[in-house]
Design a protein around this motif. Structure first.
Motif, short mmCIF file in Angstrom:
data_model
loop_
_atom_site.label_atom_id
_atom_site.label_comp_id
_atom_site.label_asym_id
_atom_site.label_seq_id
_atom_site.Cartn_x
_atom_site.Cartn_y
_atom_site.Cartn_z
N TRP A 663 2.28 5.02 5.96
CA TRP A 663 2.44 6.08 4.96
C TRP A 663 3.61 5.75 4.05
N TRP A 664 4.80 5.65 4.61
CA TRP A 664 5.98 5.16 3.89
C TRP A 664 7.09 5.02 4.91
N GLY A 665 8.10 4.21 4.62
CA GLY A 665 9.26 4.08 5.50
C GLY A 665 9.06 3.14 6.69
N GLU A 666 7.92 2.40 6.72
CA GLU A 666 7.69 1.48 7.84
C GLU A 666 8.53 0.20 7.66
N PRO A 667 9.15 -0.29 8.75
CA PRO A 667 9.93 -1.52 8.65
C PRO A 667 9.06 -2.74 8.31
N ILE A 668 9.62 -3.62 7.47
CA ILE A 668 8.94 -4.86 7.08
C ILE A 668 9.66 -6.01 7.79
N TYR A 669 8.89 -6.88 8.44
CA TYR A 669 9.48 -8.06 9.09
C TYR A 669 9.02 -9.33 8.37
N ARG A 670 9.99 -10.23 8.13
CA ARG A 670 9.67 -11.54 7.52
C ARG A 670 10.05 -12.61 8.54
N ASN A 671 9.07 -13.42 8.92
CA ASN A 671 9.28 -14.45 9.95
C ASN A 671 9.97 -13.85 11.19
N GLY A 672 9.53 -12.62 11.56
CA GLY A 672 10.06 -11.98 12.77
C GLY A 672 11.39 -11.28 12.61
N GLN A 673 11.99 -11.37 11.40
CA GLN A 673 13.30 -10.74 11.18
C GLN A 673 13.15 -9.55 10.23
N TYR A 674 13.87 -8.47 10.49
CA TYR A 674 13.80 -7.27 9.65
C TYR A 674 14.20 -7.62 8.21
N ALA A 675 13.38 -7.15 7.24
CA ALA A 675 13.64 -7.52 5.84
C ALA A 675 13.64 -6.34 4.88
N GLY A 676 13.33 -5.13 5.37
CA GLY A 676 13.29 -3.99 4.44
C GLY A 676 12.33 -2.92 4.94
N LYS A 677 12.04 -1.94 4.07
CA LYS A 677 11.13 -0.84 4.45
C LYS A 677 10.10 -0.63 3.35
N THR A 678 8.94 -0.10 3.73
CA THR A 678 7.94 0.24 2.71
C THR A 678 8.40 1.51 1.99
N THR A 679 8.00 1.64 0.72
CA THR A 679 8.39 2.83 -0.06
C THR A 679 7.19 3.73 -0.32
N SER A 680 6.00 3.15 -0.42
CA SER A 680 4.79 3.98 -0.54
C SER A 680 3.60 3.12 -0.14
N SER A 681 2.50 3.77 0.21
CA SER A 681 1.32 2.99 0.57
C SER A 681 0.06 3.81 0.35
N ALA A 682 -1.05 3.12 0.23
CA ALA A 682 -2.33 3.79 0.03
C ALA A 682 -3.44 2.84 0.46
N TYR A 683 -4.58 3.42 0.75
CA TYR A 683 -5.75 2.58 1.03
C TYR A 683 -6.36 2.18 -0.30
N SER A 684 -6.60 0.86 -0.49
CA SER A 684 -7.24 0.40 -1.71
C SER A 684 -8.74 0.29 -1.45
N TYR A 685 -9.51 1.13 -2.13
CA TYR A 685 -10.97 1.12 -1.92
C TYR A 685 -11.59 -0.10 -2.56
N THR A 686 -10.87 -0.74 -3.48
CA THR A 686 -11.37 -1.96 -4.12
C THR A 686 -11.18 -3.16 -3.20
N LEU A 687 -9.98 -3.29 -2.64
CA LEU A 687 -9.69 -4.43 -1.75
C LEU A 687 -10.21 -4.18 -0.34
N GLU A 688 -10.55 -2.90 -0.06
CA GLU A 688 -10.95 -2.49 1.29
C GLU A 688 -9.87 -2.83 2.32
N ARG A 689 -8.66 -2.69 1.90
CA ARG A 689 -7.50 -2.91 2.77
C ARG A 689 -6.43 -1.87 2.44
N HIS A 690 -5.46 -1.74 3.33
CA HIS A 690 -4.28 -0.94 3.02
C HIS A 690 -3.30 -1.76 2.19
N VAL A 691 -2.70 -1.11 1.21
CA VAL A 691 -1.69 -1.76 0.39
C VAL A 691 -0.39 -0.98 0.52
N CYS A 692 0.71 -1.70 0.80
CA CYS A 692 2.03 -1.06 0.88
C CYS A 692 2.93 -1.68 -0.18
#
Length: 758
Positions: A663-692
């Motif tokens: 939804w928002w605020g989920e931790p982002i990991y890069r190569n296993g190390q904490y790198a930031g947080k998500t700010t917003s997200s939504a399901y993309s009906y075009t890509l048929e995937r979640h986009v954050c």
């Protein structure tokens, strides 16, 4: 300062998910915490009944202090530094001259000052209104109950963990070997609505009948207390705010008048941080962290009606312990600001959300759907409105949809000479000296280069500009403009939010609908992108039509004088029928804008985000040699590099139907190390995937210090998004995924790694 640790109990799976989401955020900000089993809870606190628990969260470093001792210690330290404290002195009002604090009138005389901080708690509202220039501070007191017992037979150890049983609506902690327990009941008792506050803090009357449900809850959790003697039931006033967050910052109308109040029963927990940020605000002009969510300017005068506050705090107090799933809405204080189309849209199945007091449609329930089930479905997983929003998005892509976006903040800035252009060129980061009829995406930056506001400005004439900003920016934006505009009688700033109804026509057939209604060609040759023109639509004249949709999709925004709103809407719907027109809401808008990598202020952007950190270099006039607020900071950043970068993530191994959603605020990991947080997200009906969307930082593995983030650094990483403790793989993009929109192919045919950015 006794380190006891805290244990947050979960009686349901949803509560446990909520705790897991909190737990994953605590871990990355350096606060040790873990999810534990009911068995472990019993080991930590042997007196607890754990048979109905599904799990808990343990925060071992939490501690308990006495608020009276802390206040005394701070007061003593302040006195030693030369601060004068006047005891038993009441403030009559704050003196204001030319919009600036000049002093305080007390019952013992006047004190001159340039700064005044209203920390008056339950009295803050009254004190704010008592000034010569009133300051609106929306908060309201409720009675808050807790009981104290004699020590247990074997007195509780001083390091016994504090228990928060939110599903049971209670907290329990050690008090001198016995128990201190209170809670947030479902039916709180608001007090002092008429404003006749107590003169000083004192306890109110006991009310055992009212406390009974909380007492039952306590005895269920700790059955051994049955025989324990209760010393007293304490009833003291606590102050709550309309959105459960405290209020701090400078008044939009009086310079030097600061506020820190409305702590929602967590004054001691937040005191240290709140005091620090407020001090920074007063000394440096802004706090070192983004605390927009706590800023007094998030409220307008509309939130300070006594009736509104009384009703809202009755909802807020139980909400403190209620389970809050994503996208929940307040139920009280609603239908306050509405568009002229409200009843028409409501009759067509609109479901509403509220922003800054303004009702906005989330989505439209088709006639064949079960309304009640939709209203009551609350989940961290795939929501029941999924298919509804999908059909709205599909319609935006293939036909035409109309979204009522009247809530946006709208200002007009005009002048008799060239003053408007000169002032705005200094206030805004992009070049506004464009031909009449053109629209510029820009923002107002602060000295650090961060976005104070993100907006679109249309040049209506040589000397007149129309500015469109986010809904909740109405007070903040006005205050920022007023603060920086010269007091020139030839320069006029007008808030015209209420004068216009805004309709967003999104989709490839929007062109056909409008050209048929206006008998004017609307194709890109005649009506280029980011263009604004006054036109007639149907019988109505003077409609401002703009070729933009805030989503990256083709279409138009119509700014309609409100008396024509119903007529224009009816005409649009009637002519649009043959093109497959339908209503859509903000959930569809969110999905469209996130998949196109459109960042929104207040969600993705804030006062500490610069244009260079979110790929908006093209919206800044750095090369044009013109001065504007924030220019020096941006030039320096351009030279040194950025330390965070807004990135788009496409979730890879995520099952929309079965997995928890981001939804928002989920931790982002890069190569296993904490790198930031998500700010917003939504399901993309075009890509048929979640986009954050979220910011990627480059923390040094050795020192933890931030280092420069380059495009290469982003592209070389392997990413995961942590949703409630489970990590999902994600692909990182610095540009929107455009190739998928031009070739409509199923996701099986398109391996996301083959996609290139612009």
């Amino acid at each position: 300062y006794i380190r006891t640790g805290s244990v947050f109990l979960a009686q349901t799976q949803d509560r446990l998910i909520s705790l897991k989401r909190i737990n994953s955020r605590l871990n990355v900000i350096g606060i040790p915490s873990e999810i534990i089993s009911p068995k472990k809870v019993a080991e930590l606190h042997p007196l607890l009944n754990v048979h109905d628990l599904v799990g808990a969260m343990h925060v071992p470093e939490d501690a308990v202090v006495s608020s009276a001792d802390v206040a005394l210690a701070l007061a003593s330290a302040a006195s030693q530094n030369g601060v004068q404290i006047y005891d038993r002195t009441s403030v009559l009002h704050v003196m204001v001259k030319k919009g600036q604090v000049t002093g305080v009138e007390t019952d013992k005389g006047q004190i001159e000052c340039q700064y005044f901080v209203n920390c008056a708690g339950q009295w803050a509202y009254e004190l704010g209104l008592s000034n010569e220039e009133p300051v609106s501070i929306p908060l309201h007191a409720c009675e808050h109950f807790y009981l104290l017992t004699r020590p247990l037979e074997t007195p509780l150890q001083s390091n016994t963990p504090t228990i928060v049983d939110a599903d049971g609506r209670i907290y329990i902690r050690n008090w001198q070997g016995g128990i201190l327990s209170g809670g947030f009941e479902k039916n709180p008792k608001p007090i002092f609505t008429e404003g006749k506050n107590q003169l000083e803090i004192q306890n109110l009357q006991e009310d055992w009948d009212h406390f009974e449900p909380l007492l039952s809850s306590l005895l269920r959790r700790m059955p051994d207390l049955e025989t324990l003697e209760i010393l007293k039931l304490v009833n003291c006033p606590e102050t709550f705010t309309p959105d459960m967050r405290c209020i701090m910052g400078e008044s939009p109308s009086v310079r030097g008048y600061f506020v820190l109040a409305g702590m929602n029963s967590a004054g001691l927990s937040f005191g240290g941080g709140a005091g620090r940020y407020l001090a920074e605000w007063m000394v440096h002009g802004s706090p070192s962290e983004n605390i927009w969510e706590l800023d007094l300017k998030r409220f307008g005068a509309l939130q300070s009606s006594r009736t509104f506050l009384r009703h809202r705090v009755m909802e807020v107090m139980p909400l403190l312990y209620d389970l809050k799933v994503p996208r929940w809405d307040f139920q009280t204080g609603r239908q306050l600001r509405t568009s002229p189309l409200y009843d028409r849209l409501d009759a067509q199945g609109a479901r509403w959300m509220e922003k800054h007091g303004f009702e906005r449609p989330k989505y439209f329930v088709p006639p064949d759907k079960d309304l009640l089930a939709l209203e009551q479905s609350k989940t961290f997983y795939k929501p029941d409105w999924f298919e509804i929003v999908e059909s709205e998005v599909k319609c935006c892509k293939e036909a035409v949809c109309v979204i009522d976006m009247s809530s946006f903040t709208k200002f007009e800035i005009t002048s008799t000479g060239d003053q408007a252009l000169e002032v705005l060129q200094y206030l805004f980061s992009n070049d506004l000296d464009v031909p009449v009829g053109h629209i510029v995406h820009t923002g107002m930056l602060n000295q650090g280069g961060g976005y104070e506001n993100d907006c679109s400005v249309a040049r209506l004439s040589k000397r007149s500009f129309f500015m469109i900003s986010p809904t909740d920016q109405q007070v903040h934006c006005w205050a920022w403009l007023k603060k920086h505009m010269p007091e020139d009688s030839n320069l006029l700033l007008e808030d015209v939010t209420w004068k216009y109804t805004a309709l967003n026509l999104i989709g490839p057939r929007a062109v056909d609908v409008l050209s048929e209604l206006s008998y004017a060609p609307m194709t890109p040759d005649h009506f280029p992108s980011l263009f604004c023109k006054e036109m007639s639509v149907g019988y109505a004249n003077g409609i401002r039509v703009m070729s933009m949709t805030h989503t990256g999709e083709p279409g138009f925004m119509l700014y309609i004088p409100i008396e024509y709103a119903l007529h224009v809407y009816n005409e649009v719907m009637s002519v649009g029928q043959k093109y497959g027109i339908r209503n859509a809401g903000y959930y569809a808008l969110r999905s469209l804008r996130i998949e196109k990598f459109f960042a929104f202020w207040g969600q993705d952007l804030n006062t500490l985000t610069t244009p260079l950190e979110c790929g908006r270099e093209s919206r800044v006039k750095l090369e044009k040699g013109m001065d504007f607020i924030g220019r020096d900071a941006l030039l320096q950043q351009k030279q040194n590099g950025v330390y965070k970068r807004l990135t788009m993530f496409i979730l890879d191994d995520h099952d929309t139907d079965l997995d928890l959603w981001p939804w928002w605020g989920e931790p982002i990991y890069r190569n296993g190390q904490y790198a930031g947080k998500t700010t917003s997200s939504a399901y993309s009906y075009t890509l048929e995937r979640h986009v954050c969307l979220g910011f990627v930082h480059n923390f040094s593995e050795d020192t933890g210090e931030e280092q420069v983030v380059t495009a290469d650094f982003i592209n070389r990483g392997e990413y995961e998004i942590d949703i409630a403790g489970h990590r999902f793989q994600a692909k990182a993009k610095l540009y929107p995924v455009t190739s998928l929109f031009t070739h409509k192919r199923r996701k099986e045919d398109v391996e996301l790694s083959d996609l290139h950015g612009k």
